[in-house]
Design a protein around this motif. Structure first.
Motif, PDB file in Angstrom:
ATOM      1  N   ILE A 274       2.814 -11.603   0.600  1.00 32.81           N
ATOM      2  CA  ILE A 274       3.106 -10.330  -0.431  1.00 32.81           C
ATOM      3  C   ILE A 274       2.156 -10.298  -1.535  1.00 32.81           C
ATOM      4  O   ILE A 274       1.719  -9.338  -1.872  1.00 32.81           O
ATOM      5  CB  ILE A 274       4.717 -10.201  -0.654  1.00 32.81           C
ATOM      6  CG1 ILE A 274       5.480  -9.909   0.731  1.00 32.81           C
ATOM      7  CG2 ILE A 274       4.670  -8.723  -1.618  1.00 32.81           C
ATOM      8  CD1 ILE A 274       7.107  -9.805   0.396  1.00 32.81           C
ATOM      9  N   TYR A 275       2.122 -11.405  -2.015  1.00 30.57           N
ATOM     10  CA  TYR A 275       1.197 -11.417  -3.519  1.00 30.57           C
ATOM     11  C   TYR A 275       0.002 -11.275  -2.991  1.00 30.57           C
ATOM     12  O   TYR A 275      -0.632 -10.615  -3.661  1.00 30.57           O
ATOM     13  CB  TYR A 275       1.513 -13.007  -4.103  1.00 30.57           C
ATOM     14  CG  TYR A 275       0.680 -12.984  -5.113  1.00 30.57           C
ATOM     15  CD1 TYR A 275       0.959 -12.710  -6.497  1.00 30.57           C
ATOM     16  CD2 TYR A 275      -0.526 -13.744  -5.333  1.00 30.57           C
ATOM     17  CE1 TYR A 275       0.025 -12.700  -7.619  1.00 30.57           C
ATOM     18  CE2 TYR A 275      -1.316 -13.965  -6.164  1.00 30.57           C
ATOM     19  CZ  TYR A 275      -1.028 -13.333  -7.536  1.00 30.57           C
ATOM     20  OH  TYR A 275      -1.862 -13.555  -8.359  1.00 30.57           O
ATOM     21  N   ARG A 276      -0.483 -11.702  -1.836  1.00 30.45           N
ATOM     22  CA  ARG A 276      -1.860 -11.707  -1.504  1.00 30.45           C
ATOM     23  C   ARG A 276      -2.321 -10.288  -1.015  1.00 30.45           C
ATOM     24  O   ARG A 276      -3.287  -9.776  -1.335  1.00 30.45           O
ATOM     25  CB  ARG A 276      -2.151 -12.962  -0.494  1.00 30.45           C
ATOM     26  CG  ARG A 276      -2.153 -14.134  -0.936  1.00 30.45           C
ATOM     27  CD  ARG A 276      -2.544 -15.436  -0.080  1.00 30.45           C
ATOM     28  NE  ARG A 276      -2.323 -16.547  -0.390  1.00 30.45           N
ATOM     29  CZ  ARG A 276      -3.346 -17.683  -0.360  1.00 30.45           C
ATOM     30  NH1 ARG A 276      -4.608 -17.362   0.360  1.00 30.45           N
ATOM     31  NH2 ARG A 276      -3.078 -18.862  -0.879  1.00 30.45           N
ATOM     32  N   LEU A 277      -1.037  -9.828  -0.471  1.00 31.00           N
ATOM     33  CA  LEU A 277      -1.471  -8.273   0.168  1.00 31.00           C
ATOM     34  C   LEU A 277      -1.618  -7.386  -1.057  1.00 31.00           C
ATOM     35  O   LEU A 277      -2.406  -6.506  -0.871  1.00 31.00           O
ATOM     36  CB  LEU A 277      -0.449  -7.976   1.060  1.00 31.00           C
ATOM     37  CG  LEU A 277      -0.177  -8.424   2.456  1.00 31.00           C
ATOM     38  CD1 LEU A 277       1.221  -8.342   3.199  1.00 31.00           C
ATOM     39  CD2 LEU A 277      -1.271  -8.092   3.437  1.00 31.00           C
ATOM     40  N   GLN A 278      -0.908  -7.792  -2.098  1.00 35.14           N
ATOM     41  CA  GLN A 278      -0.932  -6.891  -3.211  1.00 35.14           C
ATOM     42  C   GLN A 278      -2.081  -6.939  -4.234  1.00 35.14           C
ATOM     43  O   GLN A 278      -2.203  -6.159  -5.095  1.00 35.14           O
ATOM     44  CB  GLN A 278       0.414  -6.555  -3.934  1.00 35.14           C
ATOM     45  CG  GLN A 278       1.532  -6.190  -2.746  1.00 35.14           C
ATOM     46  CD  GLN A 278       3.116  -6.284  -3.629  1.00 35.14           C
ATOM     47  OE1 GLN A 278       3.313  -6.854  -4.571  1.00 35.14           O
ATOM     48  NE2 GLN A 278       3.950  -5.713  -2.845  1.00 35.14           N
ATOM     49  N   THR A 279      -2.572  -8.288  -4.173  1.00 37.92           N
ATOM     50  CA  THR A 279      -3.731  -8.659  -5.288  1.00 37.92           C
ATOM     51  C   THR A 279      -5.094  -8.772  -4.569  1.00 37.92           C
ATOM     52  O   THR A 279      -5.965  -8.985  -5.309  1.00 37.92           O
ATOM     53  CB  THR A 279      -3.184  -9.804  -5.922  1.00 37.92           C
ATOM     54  OG1 THR A 279      -3.149 -10.686  -5.223  1.00 37.92           O
ATOM     55  CG2 THR A 279      -1.686  -9.375  -6.629  1.00 37.92           C
ATOM     56  N   THR A 280      -4.969  -8.770  -3.398  1.00 38.62           N
ATOM     57  CA  THR A 280      -6.520  -9.040  -2.818  1.00 38.62           C
ATOM     58  C   THR A 280      -6.709  -8.058  -1.466  1.00 38.62           C
ATOM     59  O   THR A 280      -5.567  -7.429  -1.100  1.00 38.62           O
ATOM     60  CB  THR A 280      -6.522 -10.190  -2.215  1.00 38.62           C
ATOM     61  OG1 THR A 280      -5.920 -10.454  -0.881  1.00 38.62           O
ATOM     62  CG2 THR A 280      -6.162 -11.454  -3.332  1.00 38.62           C
ATOM     63  N   ASP A 281      -7.898  -7.996  -1.126  1.00 39.19           N
ATOM     64  CA  ASP A 281      -8.178  -7.188   0.449  1.00 39.19           C
ATOM     65  C   ASP A 281      -8.270  -8.132   1.235  1.00 39.19           C
ATOM     66  O   ASP A 281      -8.932  -7.794   2.326  1.00 39.19           O
ATOM     67  CB  ASP A 281      -9.386  -6.536  -0.032  1.00 39.19           C
ATOM     68  CG  ASP A 281      -9.266  -5.432  -1.042  1.00 39.19           C
ATOM     69  OD1 ASP A 281      -8.019  -4.496  -1.173  1.00 39.19           O
ATOM     70  OD2 ASP A 281     -10.322  -4.875  -1.814  1.00 39.19           O
TER      71      ASP A 281
END
Length: 319
Positions: A274-281
């Protein structure tokens, strides 16, 4: 519908006002349609005057002098740690409030609470043997303190017979909207849109595993080790790293976290995804590989199951 909002000293200000404002807005929209206001809301307490956490004075009708309501809502206490909550639950006014809630429940009142307000219901024995939720970061403490409660802390709202519990902080709004929805789905949707509150079925989107309130050194070490080994985790390696047996690690995870080690690893993988989905493309496939899943399909399925949200919905949160 006669609704009592039960107040005690040191209540979480936002929780109290969120309940009152949401119900008031529901009444206003219903009145605009020419209907009579369905929610008769009364602030009650075991004392005639209380102070919120931020020092606001609140007058309350004495609960013991009133006939039982249809619904009672218990907003959160402002206490945010197990130690403070332990002290709060021993206060005379809290004990009196629990007794009043028990009497109302026995007379048929629907009892509801949000965030740390759920502690009052649990301490009164009203959640024993049934599903409930609470604020996510206090789940380990809640589970240890009230082992008879079937805690499902991933949920934002749990409806169980004559009891409704809601999760952390702004889940007060979710709880109040649920009450409005019992009168009218249409009005609840209208209130939701005006408050800019989207459907939030799960707390899992917001939970941070290493912020869970517990005091267990083995679990702390296990949590840290898992974060470093998400893509190659095995129970054997984990137990060896902790210098305990696999059975001991299994038991401690269940006692402290209410989960198996494998389920906890999955929680950490989902949190990181979730963190990567919300902070990266980064693509879903690449994120899946980075957190230890074989493919993006598996990750998408687990995200939907855990959070109730699609990948695109998760990407939009916090943006």
């Amino acid at each position: 519908m006669k609704i009592f909002v039960l107040v005690v000293d040191n209540m979480f200000d936002t929780g109290l006002t969120a309940i009152l404002d949401t119900l008031a807005m529901g009444n206003e929209f219903i009145a605009d349609r020419g209907d009579s206001e369905p929610f008769e809301v009364t602030i009650v307490g075991v004392r005639s005057f209380v102070q919120t956490h931020l020092g606001l004075g609140v007058s309350a009708a004495l609960a013991t002098s009133l006939p039982h309501p249809d619904v009672v809502v218990v907003p959160a206490l402002a206490d945010k740690t197990p130690e403070l909550l332990n002290a709060a639950l021993q206060r005379p006014d809290i004990i009196e409030a629990q007794s009043v809630i028990q009497q109302w429940y026995q007379s048929g009142t629907l009892v509801t609470a949000a965030c740390t307000g759920t502690y009052l219901l649990a301490a009164a024995g009203l959640l024993d043997g049934v599903r409930a939720t609470t604020t996510w970061w206090l789940a380990p403490d809640f589970r240890k303190r009230f082992p008879e409660v079937i805690l499902d802390d991933s949920q934002m709202l749990v409806v169980q017979d004559q009891r409704v519990t809601a999760g952390a902080a702004l889940a007060h709004v979710d709880l109040a909207l649920w009450i409005v929805r019992q009168y009218s789905q249409e009005v609840a949707q209208l209130v939701s849109r005006h408050l800019l509150i989207d459907g939030r079925p799960s707390q899992a989107v917001y939970a941070i595993a290493n912020h869970l309130a517990h005091n267990d050194s083995l679990i702390e070490r296990f949590q840290h080790w898992v974060r470093q080994n998400l893509t190659s985790f095995t129970m054997t390696d984990a137990a060896n790293a902790m210098a305990v047996s696999e059975r001991t690690l299994q038991r401690r995870c269940r006692d402290v976290l209410g989960r198996t080690p494998i389920a906890f690893v999955q929680d950490l993988r989902i949190e990181q995804a979730i963190y990567r989905l919300q902070t990266t493309d980064t693509s879903v496939e690449a994120i899946a590989e980075a957190v230890g899943y074989l493919d993006g399909v598996t990750l998408r399925t687990l995200l939907r199951k855990k959070t109730g949200c699609s990948v695109s919905e998760l990407r939009r949160i916090n943006k």
